[in-house]
Design an enzyme around this catalytic site. Structure first.
Site, PDB file in Angstrom:
ATOM      1  N   HIS A  43       0.833  -1.206   0.000  1.00 48.30           N
ATOM      2  CA  HIS A  43       0.000   0.000   0.000  1.00 48.30           C
ATOM      3  C   HIS A  43       0.865   1.252   0.000  1.00 48.30           C
ATOM      4  CE1 HIS A  43       0.913   0.937   4.206  1.00 48.30           C
ATOM      5  NE2 HIS A  43       0.808  -0.364   4.433  1.00 48.30           N
ATOM      6  N   GLU A 117      -1.906  -7.223   6.521  1.00 50.25           N
ATOM      7  CA  GLU A 117      -0.601  -7.297   7.151  1.00 50.25           C
ATOM      8  C   GLU A 117      -0.672  -8.009   8.490  1.00 50.25           C
ATOM      9  OE1 GLU A 117       0.577  -3.249   9.245  1.00 50.25           O
ATOM     10  OE2 GLU A 117      -0.234  -2.940   7.234  1.00 50.25           O
TER      11      GLU A 117
END
Length: 193
Positions: A43, A117
């Site tokens: 990201h 994550e």
């Protein structure tokens, strides 16, 4: 008569040669149909990244202006790879990062729970510079083969690399409907976990 026998023999050899050539040329095509390419894209910079804060919470922070520009820039690099699908985690920063690529390709962003994550556990909300030593202990153990090592303070369900690997295989296995065999652009934070 011997001419016809020789020409028939030559025709048979030529036919066998052509069939062998067609077979050999078909092997890469058949193999290519079985290959799935997944491109993981981290990201863009989030507000937590910019503040140097560990934040793995869902839905998490948004992108900074720099992160939005990073998301637009990746389209210039990978946009012409002819992806078939775009996936993102439930984290807003991954979806915001995927948005420019989705718009460019005219594809929807498919949100996949579990594709996110590694949870920061007790390091959640602490400065990244302080958290990194403790946070990395479990991943270092994973690299040494201890796939059940856990980050302190993470939830007990599915918080090891072993549990993540099971979820990832489930996502990428054909027949689940999530990731068909295709060229896929997947968005995820820090790899995925």
């Amino acid at each position: 008569m011997s001419y016809f026998r020789r020409s028939g023999f030559r025709a048979a050899i030529a036919s066998l040669g052509m069939m062998l050539l067609a077979f050999l040329l078909a092997i890469p095509v058949a193999h290519a149909a079985e290959v799935m390419r997944i491109t993981f894209i981290r990201h863009g910079e989030s507000t937590a990244n910019a503040a140097n804060i560990a934040d793995s919470s869902v839905p998490g922070p948004v992108l900074t202006e720099k992160g939005q520009q990073q998301a637009r820039d990746i389209v210039k690099v990978l946009g012409d790879n002819n992806y078939d699908a775009i996936y993102a985690s439930t984290m807003v920063r991954t979806q915001l990062t995927a948005a420019p690529m989705a718009e460019y390709l005219g594809l929807p962003i498919q949100v996949v729970p579990g594709l996110q994550e590694i949870e920061a556990g007790i390091y959640e909300g602490t400065p990244e510079s302080d958290a990194v030593k403790g946070y990395l202990q479990a991943p270092l153990k994973w690299l040494q083969g201890d796939l059940d090592a856990r980050i302190p303070g993470r939830s007990t369900a599915g918080n090891s690399m072993h549990a993540w690997a099971v979820r990832f295989r489930r996502c990428t296995t054909t027949g689940t409907g999530m990731w068909p065999r295709s060229r896929t652009a997947a968005r995820s934070c820090s790899g995925c976990s």
